[in-house]
Design an enzyme around this catalytic site. Structure first.
Site, mmCIF file in Angstrom:
data_model
loop_
_atom_site.group_PDB
_atom_site.id
_atom_site.type_symbol
_atom_site.label_atom_id
_atom_site.label_comp_id
_atom_site.label_asym_id
_atom_site.label_seq_id
_atom_site.Cartn_x
_atom_site.Cartn_y
_atom_site.Cartn_z
ATOM 1 N N HIS A 40 -23.249 -12.752 37.074
ATOM 2 C CA HIS A 40 -21.896 -12.560 36.405
ATOM 3 C C HIS A 40 -21.554 -11.381 36.280
ATOM 4 O O HIS A 40 -21.151 -10.802 35.077
ATOM 5 C CB HIS A 40 -21.707 -13.655 35.196
ATOM 6 C CG HIS A 40 -22.297 -14.910 35.334
ATOM 7 N ND1 HIS A 40 -23.420 -15.221 35.065
ATOM 8 C CD2 HIS A 40 -21.402 -15.881 35.928
ATOM 9 C CE1 HIS A 40 -23.469 -16.705 35.429
ATOM 10 N NE2 HIS A 40 -22.357 -17.110 35.698
ATOM 11 N N HIS A 64 -15.982 -16.287 22.350
ATOM 12 C CA HIS A 64 -17.149 -17.279 22.058
ATOM 13 C C HIS A 64 -16.438 -18.584 21.589
ATOM 14 O O HIS A 64 -15.914 -19.408 22.404
ATOM 15 C CB HIS A 64 -17.692 -16.663 20.896
ATOM 16 C CG HIS A 64 -17.021 -16.581 19.668
ATOM 17 N ND1 HIS A 64 -15.601 -16.033 19.485
ATOM 18 C CD2 HIS A 64 -17.250 -17.178 18.331
ATOM 19 C CE1 HIS A 64 -15.278 -16.130 18.273
ATOM 20 N NE2 HIS A 64 -16.112 -16.739 17.455
ATOM 21 N N ARG A 138 -4.652 -0.689 7.713
ATOM 22 C CA ARG A 138 -5.335 -0.454 6.270
ATOM 23 C C ARG A 138 -5.633 -1.465 5.261
ATOM 24 O O ARG A 138 -4.800 -1.739 4.625
ATOM 25 C CB ARG A 138 -4.397 0.923 5.661
ATOM 26 C CG ARG A 138 -4.877 1.946 4.909
ATOM 27 C CD ARG A 138 -5.697 1.692 3.912
ATOM 28 N NE ARG A 138 -6.345 2.526 3.115
ATOM 29 C CZ ARG A 138 -7.589 2.503 2.443
ATOM 30 N NH1 ARG A 138 -8.500 1.564 2.864
ATOM 31 N NH2 ARG A 138 -8.181 3.909 2.037
ATOM 32 N N CYS A 185 0.830 5.396 6.252
ATOM 33 C CA CYS A 185 -0.075 5.543 5.102
ATOM 34 C C CYS A 185 -0.114 6.587 4.399
ATOM 35 O O CYS A 185 0.445 7.747 5.268
ATOM 36 C CB CYS A 185 -1.629 5.287 5.756
ATOM 37 S SG CYS A 185 -2.662 5.199 4.457
ATOM 38 N N TYR A 321 -3.244 7.753 -4.594
ATOM 39 C CA TYR A 321 -1.801 7.751 -4.112
ATOM 40 C C TYR A 321 -0.900 8.729 -4.909
ATOM 41 O O TYR A 321 0.110 8.237 -5.328
ATOM 42 C CB TYR A 321 -1.300 6.414 -3.831
ATOM 43 C CG TYR A 321 -2.070 5.642 -2.687
ATOM 44 C CD1 TYR A 321 -1.856 6.171 -1.375
ATOM 45 C CD2 TYR A 321 -2.563 4.812 -3.062
ATOM 46 C CE1 TYR A 321 -3.009 5.523 -0.537
ATOM 47 C CE2 TYR A 321 -3.397 3.908 -2.081
ATOM 48 C CZ TYR A 321 -3.656 4.329 -0.774
ATOM 49 O OH TYR A 321 -4.424 3.827 0.128
HETATM 50 N N1 MTE Z 1 -1.661 -4.693 0.353
HETATM 51 C C1 MTE Z 1 -2.962 -5.346 -0.118
HETATM 52 N N2 MTE Z 1 -2.913 -6.555 -0.666
HETATM 53 N N3 MTE Z 1 -4.346 -4.667 0.042
HETATM 54 C C2 MTE Z 1 -4.299 -3.604 0.736
HETATM 55 O O1 MTE Z 1 -5.541 -2.883 0.889
HETATM 56 N N4 MTE Z 1 -3.107 -1.695 1.618
HETATM 57 C C3 MTE Z 1 -1.933 -0.884 1.526
HETATM 58 C C4 MTE Z 1 -0.748 -1.753 1.902
HETATM 59 N N5 MTE Z 1 -0.599 -2.884 1.545
HETATM 60 C C5 MTE Z 1 -3.110 -2.988 1.206
HETATM 61 C C6 MTE Z 1 -1.918 -3.489 0.983
HETATM 62 C C7 MTE Z 1 -1.781 0.410 2.337
HETATM 63 S S1 MTE Z 1 -2.912 1.695 1.460
HETATM 64 C C8 MTE Z 1 -1.277 0.576 3.683
HETATM 65 S S2 MTE Z 1 -1.142 1.999 4.244
HETATM 66 C C9 MTE Z 1 -0.563 -0.532 3.993
HETATM 67 O O2 MTE Z 1 -0.805 -1.693 3.440
HETATM 68 C C10 MTE Z 1 -0.876 -0.604 5.524
HETATM 69 O O3 MTE Z 1 -0.565 -1.719 6.007
HETATM 70 P P1 MTE Z 1 -0.985 -2.199 7.421
HETATM 71 O O4 MTE Z 1 -2.368 -2.687 7.391
HETATM 72 O O5 MTE Z 1 -0.007 -3.472 8.099
HETATM 73 O O6 MTE Z 1 -0.765 -1.366 8.608
HETATM 74 MO MO MO Z 2 -2.242 3.573 2.874
#
Ligand code: MTE
Ligand code: MO
Length: 469
Positions: A40, A64, A138, A185, A321
Site C-alpha cells: 500500500h 484510525h 497556547r 501571545c 505575564y
Molecule cells: N485560557 C485558558 N482557559 N487556558 C489557557 O491555557 N492560554 C492563554 C489564552 N487563554 C489559556 C487561555 C494564552 S497565554 C494565550 S496566548 C491564548 O489563550 C492562546 O489562544 P489560542 O490557543 O486560541 O491561540
Molecule cells: Mo500566551
C-alpha cells in the site's frame, strides 16, 4: 493473546525498515506491518509509527477509529508488548492529555503536553484570516472535555447576590456581534530575546499570533443582565476557564472593568471562530475575546465571570505575564511591583523570506512580506524596512488591512515591500519596524527591553538573507 511471544519496546524499536521488518505497537499488541506497507504505497503515515506506537500518529492524522483498521491490524499481530512496557502504555492512557484534540500536522509544537504550537512563517501570512485548524495554540493545561447540553456559564458580582447562570442556548439567544481580531501571545518572538540572555518560557518564534473573526455576545450585554453597566463602580472583571491544574485550580485572569463595559471595548463571549463553533483547542464552547489585549486574558473554555474590586488572584494574573527592567533577575524579581500586561505594544515581523534563505534579486529588487499589529485598538499606519542597517528606509505597501478605525482596530495588517538592491552584495540583513496610529514604534534592540520572562518581545525583526543574482 497469550500464545504469542512478548517483546519489549527496546526490541520493537529495532524494527523500522523492510530489511529488519517494520513493527509497530497499538495498545498491548505488536504488529508486523511490512507486507502491508509494501502493498500500500500511500499508506506511509503508518511508517511514522515504525518501531513504536502508532497511536500518536493516528491521532494526528485522524485516520484510525474505523473497525476495519483494527481488524486488519489484528491480522498482522505477531506478539504482545512485554508486561512492563504494557503497564507503562496503560499509564500513558490515563495521561491527562490523552483527551486533547487532534492537531493539524503543520503546527510545529514548542511543547506537546500541554500543547503549544505555531505555524511555519510562510504559511502564517498566507491568509488575512487564519484558518481554525492551523491557528497557533497556547494551552497551559489539558483541554477540558465540555458537553454543551450541560454547559453553564456563571456570571456574578463578587460579595452580592447579583448572579445569572447562562446555558449555551441562552447565550446564543442574546444579540449577536462579530469582530475580526488578532490574538497574540505575550511571548511571541521570545526566541529572539533569548539570544541576548536566556529567558524562561516557551521558545516562540514570530508565529504565536493569529487573526480570526469571532462571533458571540458582547460581555457588556451579559453584564447588563445582572444590573452592571458603565456607570457601575467596579475595577476588574475576572474570568475562569474550565481547564484545571494539578492542584485543582482553574486557569484564570482578569481585565480592567472599563474595557469590559465600554461601548468601544468589543469584549466578546464568543461561540464561533471564522463561522464555525469555537474549536476545542481554542475554547469550545465559549471563549472570551478581549481584542487589543494580550492572549493570556482571552480565557478559553470559559466557566465563570466575576465582577470585582480586585484582579484575579490566579498565578497567570499575579505571577506571570508582567514586564520588568532588564536588570531584574530571578533573585530580585518582585511580581507585585509590575502591573499585569493588558494592551500589547506595536509589533511586526518578516515572514518571507525566512532567516538564512536565498532570495532572488529581480529587476534590482527583493520582495519581503510580513505582518504588523498593535494592541489597544490602534491601527498600523506605516511599516518601514531597511537592508543597510538603517541608512535608507523603504515603506511597505499594505496588502490587507481592515477598514475599522482606532480605538477599535483589532486586526493585524499584512504588508509587502519591494526593496531596491543597488550594489551587488551577497549577504544582507532585512530589518522591519512598524508605526501605529499613536505614532508608537518598536524598540531597536532586544538588549534594552530584555526581561526575565521574555514577554513584550517587540524589537525590530532582523532577518539575515543570502541574495542571488
Ligand atoms: N485560557 C485558558 N482557559 N487556558 C489557557 O491555557 N492560554 C492563554 C489564552 N487563554 C489559556 C487561555 C494564552 S497565554 C494565550 S496566548 C491564548 O489563550 C492562546 O489562544 P489560542 O490557543 O486560541 O491561540
Ligand atoms: Mo500566551
Amino acid at each position: 493473546k497469550p500464545n504469542l511471544p512478548s517483546y519489549t519496546m527496546e526490541e520493537i524499536a529495532k524494527h523500522t525498515t523492510k530489511e529488519t521488518r517494520i513493527w509497530v505497537t497499538f495498545k498491548q499488541g505488536v504488529y508486523d506491518i511490512t507486507d502491508y506497507v509494501l502493498k500500500h504505497p500511500g499508506g506511509e503515515q503508518i511508517l511514522l509509527g515504525a518501531g513504536h506506537s502508532v497511536e500518536p500518529f493516528w491521532l494526528l492524522y485522524g485516520a484510525h477509529n474505523k473497525p476495519q483498521i483494527y481488524n486488519m491490524l489484528e491480522a498482522m499481530r505477531i506478539g504482545n508488548l512485554s508486561e512492563e512496557d504494557a503497564k507503562e502504555a496503560i499509564e500513558n492512557m490515563s495521561d491527562p492529555y490523552s483527551n486533547d484534540p487532534k492537531r493539524h500536522p503543520v503546527l510545529k509544537p514548542a511543547s506537546v503536553k500541554p500543547f503549544n504550537a505555531e505555524l511555519p512563517l510562510s504559511l502564517l501570512i498566507e491568509n488575512f484570516i487564519s484558518p481554525n485548524d492551523i491557528f497557533y495554540v497556547r494551552n497551559h493545561l489539558p483541554v477540558p472535555e465540555i458537553d454543551i447540553s450541560t454547559y453553564e456559564l456563571e456570571v456574578e458580582v463578587e460579595d452580592t447576590d447579583k448572579k445569572v447562570v447562562l446555558t449555551y442556548e441562552k447565550l446564543k439567544d442574546l444579540p449577536k456581534h462579530t469582530i475580526t481580531a488578532t490574538i497574540m501571545c505575550a511571548g511571541n518572538r521570545r526566541s529572539e530575546m533569548s539570544k541576548v540572555k536566556i529567558v524562561k518560557g516557551l521558545d516562540w518564534g514570530p508565529a504565536a499570533i493569529g487573526n480570526a473573526t469571532f462571533t458571540g455576545v458582547l460581555l457588556r450585554d451579559v453584564l447588563k443582565l445582572i444590573g452592571v453597566d458603565e456607570d457601575s463602580n467596579y475595577k476588574h472583571v475576572q474570568f475562569e476557564g474550565l481547564d484545571m491544574d494539578p492542584t485543582s485550580k482553574y486557569y484564570g485572569s482578569s481585565i480592567p472593568f472599563w474595557k469590559a463595559v465600554d461601548k468601544r471595548g468589543d469584549v466578546l463571549l464568543a461561540y464561533e471562530m471564522n463561522g464555525a463553533p469555537i474549536p476545542r483547542d481554542h475554547g469550545f464552547p465559549i471563549r472570551v475575546i478581549v481584542p487589543g489585549v494580550v492572549g493570556a486574558r482571552n480565557v478559553k473554555w470559559l466557566g465563570k465571570i466575576t465582577v470585582s474590586q480586585n484582579e484575579s488572584d490566579s498565578h497567570w494574573q499575579q505571577n506571570d505575564y508582567k514586564g520588568f527592567s532588564p536588570s531584574v533577575d530571578w533573585d530580585t524579581v518582585d511580581f507585585n511591583k509590575s502591573p499585569a500586561i493588558q494592551e500589547l505594544p506595536v509589533i511586526s515581523a518578516i515572514c518571507k523570506p525566512e532567516a538564512h534563505q536565498k532570495v532572488q534579486v529581480k529587476d534590482g529588487h527583493i520582495t519581503v512580506q510580513g505582518y504588523a499589529w498593535s494592541g489597544g485598538g490602534q491601527k498600523i499606519v506605516r511599516v518601514d524596512l531597511t537592508i543597510d542597517g538603517g541608512n535608507t528606509w523603504h515603506v511597505a505597501k499594505f496588502d490587507h488591512q481592515d477598514s475599522s478605525e482606532p480605538p477599535q482596530h483589532w486586526a493585524w495588517t499584512l504588508w509587502s515591500a519591494k526593496i531596491p538592491v543597488t550594489t551587488r552584495i551577497k549577504n544582507a540583513e532585512v530589518w522591519v519596524k512598524a508605526v501605529d496610529s499613536s505614532y508608537n514604534t518598536q524598540p531597536e534592540s532586544f538588549k534594552n527591553i530584555w526581561n526575565l520572562r521574555g514577554v513584550l518581545s517587540n524589537a525590530y525583526h532582523r532577518v539575515p538573507i543570502e541574495l542571488q543574482w
